[in-house]
Design a protein around this motif. Sequence first.
Motif, PDB file in Angstrom:
ATOM      1  N   GLU B  24      -3.620   7.768   6.205  1.00 54.08           N
ATOM      2  CA  GLU B  24      -3.765   6.673   5.251  1.00 54.08           C
ATOM      3  C   GLU B  24      -4.362   5.420   5.873  1.00 54.08           C
ATOM      4  OE1 GLU B  24      -0.140   6.212   3.020  1.00 54.08           O
ATOM      5  OE2 GLU B  24      -0.091   8.375   2.618  1.00 54.08           O
ATOM      6  N   VAL B  25      -4.003   5.121   7.118  1.00 53.65           N
ATOM      7  CA  VAL B  25      -4.561   3.913   7.734  1.00 53.65           C
ATOM      8  C   VAL B  25      -5.848   4.220   8.499  1.00 53.65           C
ATOM      9  CG1 VAL B  25      -4.150   1.992   9.316  1.00 53.65           C
ATOM     10  CG2 VAL B  25      -2.312   2.807   7.832  1.00 53.65           C
ATOM     11  N   ARG B 143     -11.754   7.022   4.019  1.00 56.43           N
ATOM     12  CA  ARG B 143     -11.003   5.774   4.104  1.00 56.43           C
ATOM     13  C   ARG B 143     -10.836   5.435   5.586  1.00 56.43           C
ATOM     14  NH1 ARG B 143      -5.137   6.563   1.882  1.00 56.43           N
ATOM     15  NH2 ARG B 143      -5.855   8.284   0.591  1.00 56.43           N
ATOM     16  N   GLY B 144     -10.173   4.308   5.855  1.00 60.90           N
ATOM     17  CA  GLY B 144      -9.849   3.972   7.237  1.00 60.90           C
ATOM     18  C   GLY B 144     -11.067   3.590   8.041  1.00 60.90           C
ATOM     19  N   LEU B 228      -7.641  -3.037  10.542  1.00 57.96           N
ATOM     20  CA  LEU B 228      -6.893  -2.114   9.687  1.00 57.96           C
ATOM     21  C   LEU B 228      -5.434  -2.044  10.110  1.00 57.96           C
ATOM     22  CD1 LEU B 228      -9.325   0.920   9.388  1.00 57.96           C
ATOM     23  CD2 LEU B 228      -8.395  -0.369   7.463  1.00 57.96           C
ATOM     24  N   ALA B 232      -2.398  -3.505   7.885  1.00 64.72           N
ATOM     25  CA  ALA B 232      -1.456  -2.539   7.311  1.00 64.72           C
ATOM     26  C   ALA B 232      -0.066  -2.657   7.925  1.00 64.72           C
ATOM     27  CB  ALA B 232      -1.998  -1.121   7.492  1.00 64.72           C
TER      28      ALA B 232
ATOM     29  N   HIS D 140      -6.965  -2.337   4.649  1.00 67.76           N
ATOM     30  CA  HIS D 140      -6.427  -0.976   4.503  1.00 67.76           C
ATOM     31  C   HIS D 140      -6.371  -0.552   3.032  1.00 67.76           C
ATOM     32  CE1 HIS D 140      -3.236  -3.834   4.032  1.00 67.76           C
ATOM     33  NE2 HIS D 140      -2.352  -2.923   3.700  1.00 67.76           N
TER      34      HIS D 140
END
Lengths: 314, 314, 314, 314
Positions: B24-25, B143-144, B228, B232, D140
């Motif tokens: 996710e990150v 993503r990320g 990021l 996060a 993020h």
Amino acid sequence: MILRLGYAELYVTDLERARAFYVEVLGFIEAERTENRLYLRGVEEFDRYSLILTRRDTPGLGHFGLRVASPEALSTLEKLHAALGVPLRRVPEGTLPGMGEALWVREPNGHPVAFYHEMDQVHSFSIASSEDALPMRRTHLFRGIPPLRIDHMNLRVADVDAALQYWRDRLAFSVSEYVVKDGATFAAWTRRAPGTHDVALVRAKGPALHHVAYLVQGPQEIIRTADLLADAGYQASIEFGPGRHGLSNALFLYIRDPDGNRIEIYANDYPRDLDRPPIRWTWEEYDRRGRLWWGPEYPARFLETQPVNDRWPG
Amino acid sequence: MILRLGYAELYVTDLERARAFYVEVLGFIEAERTENRLYLRGVEEFDRYSLILTRRDTPGLGHFGLRVASPEALSTLEKLHAALGVPLRRVPEGTLPGMGEALWVREPNGHPVAFYHEMDQVHSFSIASSEDALPMRRTHLFRGIPPLRIDHMNLRVADVDAALQYWRDRLAFSVSEYVVKDGATFAAWTRRAPGTHDVALVRAKGPALHHVAYLVQGPQEIIRTADLLADAGYQASIEFGPGRHGLSNALFLYIRDPDGNRIEIYANDYPRDLDRPPIRWTWEEYDRRGRLWWGPEYPARFLETQPVNDRWPG
Amino acid sequence: MILRLGYAELYVTDLERARAFYVEVLGFIEAERTENRLYLRGVEEFDRYSLILTRRDTPGLGHFGLRVASPEALSTLEKLHAALGVPLRRVPEGTLPGMGEALWVREPNGHPVAFYHEMDQVHSFSIASSEDALPMRRTHLFRGIPPLRIDHMNLRVADVDAALQYWRDRLAFSVSEYVVKDGATFAAWTRRAPGTHDVALVRAKGPALHHVAYLVQGPQEIIRTADLLADAGYQASIEFGPGRHGLSNALFLYIRDPDGNRIEIYANDYPRDLDRPPIRWTWEEYDRRGRLWWGPEYPARFLETQPVNDRWPG
Amino acid sequence: MILRLGYAELYVTDLERARAFYVEVLGFIEAERTENRLYLRGVEEFDRYSLILTRRDTPGLGHFGLRVASPEALSTLEKLHAALGVPLRRVPEGTLPGMGEALWVREPNGHPVAFYHEMDQVHSFSIASSEDALPMRRTHLFRGIPPLRIDHMNLRVADVDAALQYWRDRLAFSVSEYVVKDGATFAAWTRRAPGTHDVALVRAKGPALHHVAYLVQGPQEIIRTADLLADAGYQASIEFGPGRHGLSNALFLYIRDPDGNRIEIYANDYPRDLDRPPIRWTWEEYDRRGRLWWGPEYPARFLETQPVNDRWPG
């Protein structure tokens, strides 16, 4: 046996004009200069040069060099080419500066090729003080884009399947991606190094050179190249791009030197093991998204090619 | 015979927590999930996975895999390791998902290694429509950072010269750069692929893992990684960097996963032919500029290492 | 009435050494040189210069200039400062090259400031041929990072709330962000232009200069600055970073010139309307993430400051 | 009195389809959704929205909003427009969500404009913990390019000199650059903020909208936009670019939303004080290098425009 593309020789009609373009604007490093030749390299290369500009009456491809893994490979390749019946010539160390013994051949599709093992290195391989930095750690001295290193040749051949009998079957080049049109191979990207290609073969009147490609760092340098050329008064040298190829995934800008030789400024293709199967494109999909991933349009002048040295191996 | 580093297995204590961090990150692609394992890859990889996260009570290195050029190479390597007298085990196809038959060994320096040839690919090698795009042309789904592909392992060994007898002399890894301290090799960067290393060996208490590295596109992605993580809520995961290594020339950011496993986010090293001489650093120059080209300071926690699986090949 | 920060004057002890650093390595454009002064600018500035390096026995801040919206504003500001009872002096056009009439004051917190309206421009405002390109379209002539334009001053004052009575209440600077510590303002970022600051005021022994900041394009140029300095032998000039400030959101690298004057290489802060409320940080959160978004650590030498000209307005 | 462009309203025929394009692919943040409207913003904006997509039968420009420096400015502007005799309407707070009282006018050249002062902010202006981060420090959670903030409107008018009587002479917009053709102004870039333009006026059949521009970080994001669109199946949305404008110096990519509304993805223009003289281009030089600095060619479809709301202020 063959490691990678090592260098290309291009013909230019005016060395001073070529030097202004390649060295002063684009930022190639000048390794050596003789009356009729300029020897250049990208800023991250260990080989002394990867681009030879030779003064001639007409532009085009002089020849290009493939580095082999050992001196012994030259003899194996000599036998292979003798069996093929193509023109060949063994030339001694120093025929080109800093280069070891070489084998010069006209490959079966008519392109002039040199095989060689030894090439002078620009680093002593010993780092004990600030003076010994790696070649790429001279950014305060670089100018231009700058180009990092030579990447590939793009050639034109009348029959790509026939050409693959040489490049793939004899020289063991691995096909990374290819395009099928009308039941035959329209184009093939072949390599010995893990990237998408050292030598691309595309169906057209040949032998002919489409372009020599130099690697740059990424998107910013692709755009910087167009800016540098326009800022320095070379607006007409910007031919096509910036764009992204679908086939090879690379970002590109095609430019023309003052003699019309085409250079691809190239970034972001991908490595894949040489034993993996080639990726097959249909002609329709290649035409729609393989050439330019962002859309089907491209300038007509992009189909023009340059002649190749027809007196090699001389 | 050996082509390159293929994958690494790390132990984590909480798969959900690890998934939040890596997928996710950071933006790893989740290839497969079982009760006790997550299989991940970078966004430009053709292999189905390059990182296995296995649930265990303590973090550290499970093992890592080296891809070989042919199935036959496994037998050659089996004989070689049998002669070395190290623990080994032949495991059948499918022991890990999508992977062919493999040879598992504890190499002479104590690190658990798998050799394998076959690994499922994420592409069909046929492009006839928009659905067939290359793996990296899914940017709208990424993503990320995202990480592009696995790059190298950095290991600790008590005696680097002894370790080189295995890695260099038996497995034919080429040393790209090395550091000499007190008359012996302090560290060596070795590789089968043209980059600066697949496996780095550094003098310290070993066997131990220092880090696994993933390649990213360039400077912007190195900085993006720190952003990021901080954005996060993973500020504590940022360990060292961004910086540039003098040795290898690479940009880096060292980060820690929630279990303390160290990942190097890595960009811009350089390729060099495997037959070229290694580059030698003195300890003084390495300490001054090899670790961090911009200056000699680094955080003390950067010397910590992670344990390795001591039950391999089990 | 006040538009923005226009320029800064720094003292250096050796002009040649300073020129090598600012012009040859960092890529400032040399606008003019006199026996005791160098006038420099960033590559995207229309004003002839934004940095004056003056030869003196000790380094530090000479003064800095704020551009006002009209010649009439100088009279208004003269009255305002006369009422404040601070030292002031009206100087005629040409006191500094290419600059109109100016008002020189020692502001109530002790910093030497010049207000001015006219400054020679580097462009004719007429584009009819290739020779007339905008200043930034000379990339083929740029070197170094290069710096784009001056961004802000960071000053030290004993009492920030007192300093705001001048900067905010008299000069109508808008506070973009500020930090509260022990019931008083610890630091405030103030501006007339829409970015986060023209003048930052931080609690410490003052008057003193912490740094002058120059804007660069983005992450790649921040990293390039550290590379350039290390490659050119100025490793010791790299003080802190690359990092991202939480307060102001900017990417930064702090560097020291050969005399110890600190320059911030700066990118990616954000604009906000001047009438919007200031953003308040608690000291704890500023200390934890405001200074360095990625973590609380920073080098002790980063707290050092430079002296300011105590003979202004002379 | 007027600070800057604040927002634009575009008509789209299908909100779901528009949402997929703007939010899921390009990465606009969805601030609010009603049955007939989507309210979006870029990731670095403090205003709750800068783009309103309204469901209508035909695409085009609904209206656009200019933020004024104080509530009192609305009365001044009301008198000004009443004197001009153009249609106008005062609308109460909350007519658009989160917006204060506004003045709606049809400006003399036929474009629908709203003046307003208050707009809900997305930040509390207080940072005491990790939850209080600045809006841009949510990387993020971002996706797509992402767009940073609205930059400018590009409009078509029959007579640019007449249009300047309103924009420059009545509203005090400053002309940054302009083009002269056949003895009259062909195009003018006007602004209240320091960048090159808030509102561009170009000679053609009008009133009409050419494009709304959003700022992105730099070259990498310009290229990323084309990649994202092509990867997500919006190849036909890529209209022109990437390229660099000579006039404004900006990097650009022009794209079309699914309804044909044109958005410019924009980076790297430059600030200049509003009191400085405008920069004059001859038509020939503009046509040769002003539109596209890299060369004179552009696609014919780039001349198409979109209609504007002809029922405003309703």
